[in-house]
Motif scaffolding. Sequence first.
Motif: not given
Length: 214
Positions: A93-97, A125-128, A151-152, A157-170
């Motif tokens: 749940n790092w993305d929720s934090g 992505m390259r680093i991950w 850390r797949n 990547y999918q979690k980062t997209l979710g964080v970005n959606d949060f930023i765009l909305s909030n």
Amino acid sequence: MINMQEIFKNFRKFLNQDERVSIAAVGDSITVGVGSGNKSYIDLLGGQKFAIGGKASYNLFGKLEEALSTNPEYIIIFCGINNPMSIKGCRDNWDSGLKSDLSEMYAQATNQGAKVIGVTLLPSMRIWRRHYKKCKANPEKYGCCPKLETRNPKKLYQKTLGVNDFILSNAPIAIDTSDMWGENGLLDTYDADGIHLNSVGQKLLANKIKAQIR
């Protein structure tokens, strides 16, 4: 009620149309300018830099307080890309934090009268992929999570997209960086080393922010 402070502020701007907008940035190594000669978007904007390389969002509240103490008109909050690879990144749940941290940062800055600019994350992505491959070959390697799949890269990547959606909305003012990266991470035009922006990328980001400053 008439806000006399705001009236005088606008009057000073009227007298001097070239007055530079007060702006500060809170962030990590991208804000420091690693990969671009230590000259980042905030330097190009003529603002103040409050950043520490390699730090996750929860390590940067002190820098936020420092930035707010300068009483900026605008404050850029651009952090979180280190969270997946931090100690807390081994939790599912790092993305929720991270969303919680960003929400708190936005609120804290807004309550102190700053106009908040949130910048969406640049997937590393390259680093991950490199890290995942290393840990898959040797799970006991330093920095690897007990649960490899946490850390797949596809999951991050999918979690980062979710964080970005949060930023765009909030974020009160949101800067969308999605034209600078794709499923393989940063586009070559803007990529310094797989995680940091080069000077071209920093300039584009500065221009995106500049377009939102009034």
